[in-house]
Design a protein around this motif. Structure first.
Motif, mmCIF file in Angstrom:
data_model
loop_
_atom_site.group_PDB
_atom_site.id
_atom_site.type_symbol
_atom_site.label_atom_id
_atom_site.label_comp_id
_atom_site.label_asym_id
_atom_site.label_seq_id
_atom_site.Cartn_x
_atom_site.Cartn_y
_atom_site.Cartn_z
ATOM 1 N N ARG A 197 -1.419 1.661 -5.609
ATOM 2 C CA ARG A 197 -1.138 0.405 -6.329
ATOM 3 C C ARG A 197 -2.428 -0.339 -6.648
ATOM 4 N NH1 ARG A 197 3.083 0.103 -2.668
ATOM 5 N NH2 ARG A 197 1.920 -1.343 -1.344
ATOM 6 N N LEU A 198 -3.338 -0.395 -5.686
ATOM 7 C CA LEU A 198 -4.610 -1.086 -5.926
ATOM 8 C C LEU A 198 -5.378 -0.400 -7.048
ATOM 9 C CD1 LEU A 198 -6.714 -3.236 -5.272
ATOM 10 C CD2 LEU A 198 -7.600 -1.692 -3.495
ATOM 11 N N ALA A 199 -5.488 0.913 -6.997
ATOM 12 C CA ALA A 199 -6.218 1.639 -8.039
ATOM 13 C C ALA A 199 -5.575 1.424 -9.407
ATOM 14 C CB ALA A 199 -6.288 3.121 -7.708
ATOM 15 N N ALA A 200 -4.260 1.427 -9.453
ATOM 16 C CA ALA A 200 -3.557 1.230 -10.724
ATOM 17 C C ALA A 200 -3.773 -0.167 -11.285
ATOM 18 C CB ALA A 200 -2.063 1.488 -10.548
ATOM 19 N N SER A 201 -4.074 -1.123 -10.424
ATOM 20 C CA SER A 201 -4.268 -2.499 -10.882
ATOM 21 C C SER A 201 -5.686 -2.772 -11.369
ATOM 22 C CB SER A 201 -3.927 -3.479 -9.755
ATOM 23 O OG SER A 201 -4.943 -3.482 -8.757
ATOM 24 N N TYR B 246 -7.670 6.773 -7.335
ATOM 25 C CA TYR B 246 -7.315 6.768 -5.926
ATOM 26 C C TYR B 246 -7.525 8.156 -5.342
ATOM 27 C CZ TYR B 246 -4.718 6.809 -1.626
ATOM 28 O OH TYR B 246 -4.379 6.952 -0.313
ATOM 29 N N VAL B 247 -8.125 8.204 -4.152
ATOM 30 C CA VAL B 247 -8.324 9.451 -3.429
ATOM 31 C C VAL B 247 -7.861 9.235 -1.995
ATOM 32 C CG1 VAL B 247 -10.012 11.133 -2.601
ATOM 33 C CG2 VAL B 247 -10.322 10.062 -4.838
ATOM 34 N N GLN B 248 -6.900 10.039 -1.552
ATOM 35 C CA GLN B 248 -6.409 9.935 -0.183
ATOM 36 C C GLN B 248 -7.202 10.907 0.671
ATOM 37 O OE1 GLN B 248 -4.399 12.195 1.939
ATOM 38 N NE2 GLN B 248 -4.487 10.605 3.475
ATOM 39 N N ALA B 249 -7.908 10.380 1.669
ATOM 40 C CA ALA B 249 -8.693 11.215 2.576
ATOM 41 C C ALA B 249 -9.133 10.386 3.768
ATOM 42 C CB ALA B 249 -9.918 11.784 1.872
ATOM 43 N N VAL C 101 -10.810 4.137 -5.007
ATOM 44 C CA VAL C 101 -10.059 3.528 -3.917
ATOM 45 C C VAL C 101 -9.660 4.642 -2.960
ATOM 46 C CG1 VAL C 101 -7.986 2.234 -3.314
ATOM 47 C CG2 VAL C 101 -9.210 1.704 -5.432
ATOM 48 N N ASN C 102 -9.909 4.427 -1.688
ATOM 49 C CA ASN C 102 -9.633 5.440 -0.675
ATOM 50 C C ASN C 102 -8.843 4.835 0.464
ATOM 51 O OD1 ASN C 102 -10.948 6.312 2.213
ATOM 52 N ND2 ASN C 102 -10.310 8.033 0.983
ATOM 53 N N SER C 103 -7.938 5.631 1.011
ATOM 54 C CA SER C 103 -7.294 5.268 2.271
ATOM 55 C C SER C 103 -6.909 6.550 2.976
ATOM 56 C CB SER C 103 -6.056 4.395 2.043
ATOM 57 O OG SER C 103 -5.054 5.125 1.386
ATOM 58 N N ALA D 228 -12.542 -5.405 -4.271
ATOM 59 C CA ALA D 228 -12.445 -4.474 -5.400
ATOM 60 C C ALA D 228 -12.122 -5.155 -6.725
ATOM 61 C CB ALA D 228 -11.425 -3.383 -5.092
ATOM 62 N N PRO D 229 -11.148 -6.071 -6.794
ATOM 63 C CA PRO D 229 -10.874 -6.717 -8.083
ATOM 64 C C PRO D 229 -12.047 -7.549 -8.598
ATOM 65 C CG PRO D 229 -9.004 -6.985 -6.620
ATOM 66 C CD PRO D 229 -10.127 -6.415 -5.808
ATOM 67 N N ARG D 230 -12.784 -8.169 -7.701
ATOM 68 C CA ARG D 230 -13.948 -8.955 -8.131
ATOM 69 C C ARG D 230 -15.017 -8.062 -8.733
ATOM 70 N NH1 ARG D 230 -14.920 -12.378 -2.822
ATOM 71 N NH2 ARG D 230 -12.765 -12.227 -2.216
ATOM 72 N N LEU D 231 -15.259 -6.925 -8.115
ATOM 73 C CA LEU D 231 -16.260 -6.001 -8.646
ATOM 74 C C LEU D 231 -15.778 -5.375 -9.959
ATOM 75 C CD1 LEU D 231 -17.435 -4.278 -5.361
ATOM 76 C CD2 LEU D 231 -18.565 -6.098 -6.633
ATOM 77 N N ALA D 232 -14.494 -5.068 -10.046
ATOM 78 C CA ALA D 232 -13.949 -4.523 -11.291
ATOM 79 C C ALA D 232 -14.080 -5.531 -12.424
ATOM 80 C CB ALA D 232 -12.487 -4.123 -11.093
ATOM 81 N N ALA D 233 -13.914 -6.809 -12.116
ATOM 82 C CA ALA D 233 -14.062 -7.854 -13.130
ATOM 83 C C ALA D 233 -15.493 -7.911 -13.656
ATOM 84 C CB ALA D 233 -13.658 -9.207 -12.556
ATOM 85 N N GLU D 234 -16.434 -7.445 -12.850
ATOM 86 C CA GLU D 234 -17.844 -7.397 -13.270
ATOM 87 C C GLU D 234 -18.161 -6.112 -14.036
ATOM 88 O OE1 GLU D 234 -20.179 -9.809 -12.835
ATOM 89 O OE2 GLU D 234 -18.579 -11.066 -12.012
ATOM 90 N N GLY D 235 -17.146 -5.248 -14.196
ATOM 91 C CA GLY D 235 -17.335 -4.024 -14.969
ATOM 92 C C GLY D 235 -17.608 -2.779 -14.140
#
Length: 51
Positions: A29-33, A39-42, A18-20, A6-13
């Protein structure tokens, strides 16, 4: 997509959803970063929750 990718793809724009099913705090935390992430919990194996 995993937490390592996810961070690598976000760095590409790219924007991310994010789901769990169970690791709510880790997912938040991941979504906030990441820029432009939410973030969607499902449990996506449950059709009703995946909508």
């Amino acid at each position: 997509m995993g937490a390592a990718v996810a961070p690598r793809l976000a760095a590409e724009g790219l924007k991310a959803v994010v789901n769990s099913a169970y690791s709510v705090e880790a997912g938040r935390r991941l979504a906030a970063s990441l820029p432009h992430a939410v973030y969607v919990q499902a449990d996506v194996s449950d059709e009703q929750q995946a909508r």
